[in-house]
Scaffold this motif. Structure first.
Motif, PDB file in Angstrom:
ATOM      1  N   ARG A   1       0.859  -1.175   0.000  1.00 39.11           N
ATOM      2  CA  ARG A   1       0.000   0.000   0.000  1.00 39.11           C
ATOM      3  C   ARG A   1       0.899   1.230   0.000  1.00 39.11           C
ATOM      4  NH1 ARG A   1      -5.214  -1.750   1.042  1.00 39.11           N
ATOM      5  NH2 ARG A   1      -5.373  -3.766   2.085  1.00 39.11           N
ATOM      6  N   GLU A   2       0.400   2.340  -0.508  1.00 36.61           N
ATOM      7  CA  GLU A   2       1.240   3.535  -0.603  1.00 36.61           C
ATOM      8  C   GLU A   2       1.714   3.999   0.763  1.00 36.61           C
ATOM      9  OE1 GLU A   2       1.210   7.995  -2.650  1.00 36.61           O
ATOM     10  OE2 GLU A   2      -0.674   6.875  -2.438  1.00 36.61           O
ATOM     11  N   TRP A   3       0.843   3.904   1.740  1.00 32.72           N
ATOM     12  CA  TRP A   3       1.178   4.371   3.082  1.00 32.72           C
ATOM     13  C   TRP A   3       1.284   3.176   4.021  1.00 32.72           C
ATOM     14  CZ3 TRP A   3       2.222   9.223   2.117  1.00 32.72           C
ATOM     15  CH2 TRP A   3       1.487   9.901   1.157  1.00 32.72           C
ATOM     16  N   GLY A   4       2.482   2.907   4.524  1.00 31.11           N
ATOM     17  CA  GLY A   4       2.649   1.878   5.550  1.00 31.11           C
ATOM     18  C   GLY A   4       2.972   0.501   5.040  1.00 31.11           C
ATOM     19  N   GLY A   5       3.234   0.344   3.719  1.00 30.81           N
ATOM     20  CA  GLY A   5       3.629  -0.957   3.207  1.00 30.81           C
ATOM     21  C   GLY A   5       2.485  -1.945   3.142  1.00 30.81           C
ATOM     22  N   LYS A   6       2.799  -3.234   3.255  1.00 35.29           N
ATOM     23  CA  LYS A   6       1.800  -4.287   3.065  1.00 35.29           C
ATOM     24  C   LYS A   6       0.844  -4.427   4.242  1.00 35.29           C
ATOM     25  CE  LYS A   6       4.061  -7.377  -0.198  1.00 35.29           C
ATOM     26  NZ  LYS A   6       4.332  -8.773  -0.527  1.00 35.29           N
ATOM     27  N   THR A   7       1.266  -4.034   5.426  1.00 35.93           N
ATOM     28  CA  THR A   7       0.461  -4.339   6.607  1.00 35.93           C
ATOM     29  C   THR A   7      -0.413  -3.186   7.049  1.00 35.93           C
ATOM     30  OG1 THR A   7       2.256  -3.620   8.066  1.00 35.93           O
ATOM     31  CG2 THR A   7       2.192  -5.951   7.449  1.00 35.93           C
ATOM     32  N   ALA A   8      -0.403  -2.057   6.331  1.00 39.79           N
ATOM     33  CA  ALA A   8      -1.122  -0.872   6.787  1.00 39.79           C
ATOM     34  C   ALA A   8      -2.612  -1.147   6.950  1.00 39.79           C
ATOM     35  CB  ALA A   8      -0.918   0.268   5.780  1.00 39.79           C
ATOM     36  N   GLY A   9      -3.119  -0.942   8.142  1.00 42.34           N
ATOM     37  CA  GLY A   9      -4.548  -1.068   8.393  1.00 42.34           C
ATOM     38  C   GLY A   9      -5.088  -2.471   8.288  1.00 42.34           C
ATOM     39  N   GLU A  10      -4.261  -3.497   8.371  1.00 48.88           N
ATOM     40  CA  GLU A  10      -4.727  -4.864   8.141  1.00 48.88           C
ATOM     41  C   GLU A  10      -4.786  -5.669   9.436  1.00 48.88           C
ATOM     42  OE1 GLU A  10      -2.672  -6.636   4.897  1.00 48.88           O
ATOM     43  OE2 GLU A  10      -3.206  -5.046   3.523  1.00 48.88           O
ATOM     44  N   ARG A  11      -5.302  -5.053  10.477  1.00 44.79           N
ATOM     45  CA  ARG A  11      -5.414  -5.746  11.756  1.00 44.79           C
ATOM     46  C   ARG A  11      -6.867  -5.891  12.209  1.00 44.79           C
ATOM     47  NH1 ARG A  11      -3.573  -0.595  12.446  1.00 44.79           N
ATOM     48  NH2 ARG A  11      -4.775   0.806  13.770  1.00 44.79           N
TER      49      ARG A  11
END
Length: 388
Positions: free
Chosen positions: A17-27
Motif C-alpha cells: 500500500r502507498e502508506w505503511g507498506g503491506k500491513t497498513a490497516g490490516e489488523r
C-alpha cells in the motif's frame, strides 16, 4: 485463500500500500487485503454518490433506469462470475469493478466533455485517471494519510482499465511518480476481467434501458443478425410469453453468450501460464472476447452510438448538461467563495493546481447536487435535464 489458478492475484502476496507498506490497516478482523480494498471502496462517499450520477439517461425520473451505482454493481456481478470460473481472485475483481467509475463527473460523458474543455489549458480531464486520483488523493477518511490506501494491485488495475498507458496524462503521471504502477505493461487478469465485464454490462443493460425509454425499437435491434438469432431463439422457447419478458430474456441470453465467449477464449489464452508475472510478461491482452465476438461487439457499439447515445433527445440533454458544468467551473474560477469552506481553505493560489482542484470538486458532484449548485449561483434551476 480462495485462489485456484497459478496466474491469479494472491491476497497473501499482494503489492504494498502507498502508506505503511503491506500491513497498513490490516489488523481488523479476518479479511484479506483485497477484501479490505473492496470494503474501503463500498464505504467511501464517492461510491455512495454514484447513486445519483448519470449512466445513460440524465437525471431520470423513472426508478428503473440505471445509474453509475447500479451499473457498477452489475459489472461487479458479471466480473465475479468470470473470475470464479477462471479461478481468479474474486475480491480483487469485484473491487476493481466497483471502483472503475468513481472518477465520472455529473451527467456522465456530457459532464466529462465540459470539464475536458474547461481544463484544456490546465492538463485536461479524464474520468479513468480521475478514478485513481479519487481513491489516492481525494477520498480522505483516515487521519494519518490521504486516500483510501488501497493495494498496489488494485491501483494498478484502475490505472490500466483500458490497458497499458503509454502517454499518461498529468493525473496518472503525478500519481505514478509518487507510487509507481508500471503503467506500460498489461495488468493482472483480474483487472482485464473487470474491463470486459464493464463492456458486457453496459452493452446489454443500455439496450434494456433504451428499449424501456422508447429510444430503441426492437425492429431496429433485429437488423443486427446476432441479436435477431437471440430473439428468434427466445420466441421459440417461450411462444406465449409477453413481449416485455421476451425482451428481458433476450438481454439475459446475450449477456450469457458474451460471458461464455470470454471464458472460453480466456481459458485458451492463459493455458500453460504459471504465475501473475507471466500474465504481465505476455505483453498482450489475455482476458477478453474472441475475435468473432469482438466484431459483433464492435457492431453493437456502433449501433448504440447511432441509435441511442446520439439520439436527438440525448444530444440536446447532453448539451444542457455540458452548459451546467461549464457554468459551475466558470463561477468557481471567478469567485472561490462560492465553494464550501473546506474546499476554499485548501484551494491553491496558482495554476494549474487551482483549476485542477476546482475540477476535483465538480467531478465529485452528483447530478442533483450540480443542478442545485448551479441554481444557487445563477438563480434559476437548469431546465430540460430529465430526458426520460
Amino acid at each position: 485463500m480462495t485462489n485456484h489458478s497459478p496466474y491469479a492475484a494472491d491476497p497473501e502476496a499482494h503489492g504494498p500500500r502507498e502508506w505503511g507498506g503491506k500491513t497498513a490497516g490490516e489488523r481488523r478482523g479476518p479479511r484479506s487485503a483485497f477484501q479490505r480494498d473492496r470494503d474501503r471502496i463500498i464505504h467511501s462517499m464517492s461510491f455512495r454518490r454514484l447513486k445519483s450520477k448519470t449512466q445513460v439517461f440524465i437525471a431520470p425520473d423513472g426508478d428503473h433506469y440505471r445509474t453509475r451505482l447500479t451499473h457498477s454493481l452489475e459489472v461487479a456481478q458479471i466480473g465475479r462470475v468470470i473470475a470464479r470460473a477462471l479461478g481468479l481472485d474474486e475480491d480483487l475483481t469485484e473491487a476493481l469493478c466497483l471502483a472503475h467509475d468513481l472518477g465520472h463527473p455529473p451527467f456522465g460523458h456530457a459532464g466529462e466533455a465540459a470539464l475536458s474543455q474547461a481544463m484544456e489549458r490546465h492538463g485536461g480531464f479524464c474520468h479513468n485517471a480521475q478514478a485513481l486520483r479519487t481513491v489516492m488523493r481525494i477520498e480522505c477518511p483516515y487521519p494519518a494519510h490521504d486516500g483510501l490506501n488501497l493495494t498496489w494491485d488494485l491501483l494498478e488495475g484502475l490505472a490500466k482499465h483500458n490497458g497499458p498507458v503509454i502517454a499518461p496524462n498529468w493525473e496518472l503521471a503525478e500519481l505514478d511518480a509518487a507510487f509507481p504502477l508500471m503503467l506500460g505493461t498489461w495488468p493482472s487478469l483480474e483487472a482485464q476481467v473487470a474491463a470486459v465485464a464493464d463492456d458486457i454490462a453496459y452493452d446489454n443493460h443500455d439496450i434494456d434501458d433504451g428499449l424501456r425509454a422508447g429510444f430503441l425499437q426492437l425492429d431496429d435491434l433485429l437488423t443486427l443478425d446476432f441479436l435477431a438469432d437471440q430473439w428468434r431463439a427466445v420466441e421459440k422457447r417461450f411462444p406465449d410469453a409477453p413481449r416485455e419478458r421476451l425482451l428481458r430474456e433476450m438481454v439475459r441470453d446475450q449477456i450469457g453468450l458474451m460471458v461464455n465467449d470470454v471464458l472460453e477464449h480466456t481459458a485458451a489464452q492463459v493455458k500453460g501460464l504459471r504465475s501473475v508475472a507471466e500474465v504481465r510478461e505476455a505483453g498482450r491482452q489475455l482476458a477478453g472476447f474472441s475475435p468473432a465476438m469482438t466484431e459483433q461487439e464492435r457492431r453493437l457499439k456502433a449501433f448504440m452510438y447511432e441509435r441511442l447515445y446520439y439520439h436527438p433527445e440525448q444530444v440536446a440533454a447532453a448539451e444542457r448538461a455540458r452548459n451546467v458544468v461549464a457554468r459551475l467551473f466558470a463561477a468557481y474560477s471567478q469567485d472561490a467563495r462560492l465553494m464550501p469552506d473546506d474546499w476554499q481553505a485548501r484551494l491553491p493560489r496558482h495554476e494549474p493546481q487551482r483549476s485542477r482542484m476546482i475540477a476535483d470538486f465538480i467531478a465529485g458532484m452528483s447530478d442533483r447536487f450540480a443542478m442545485q449548485a448551479c441554481s444557487a449561483i445563477y438563480g434559476e434551476r437548469p431546465a430540460g435535464l430529465v430526458n426520460v
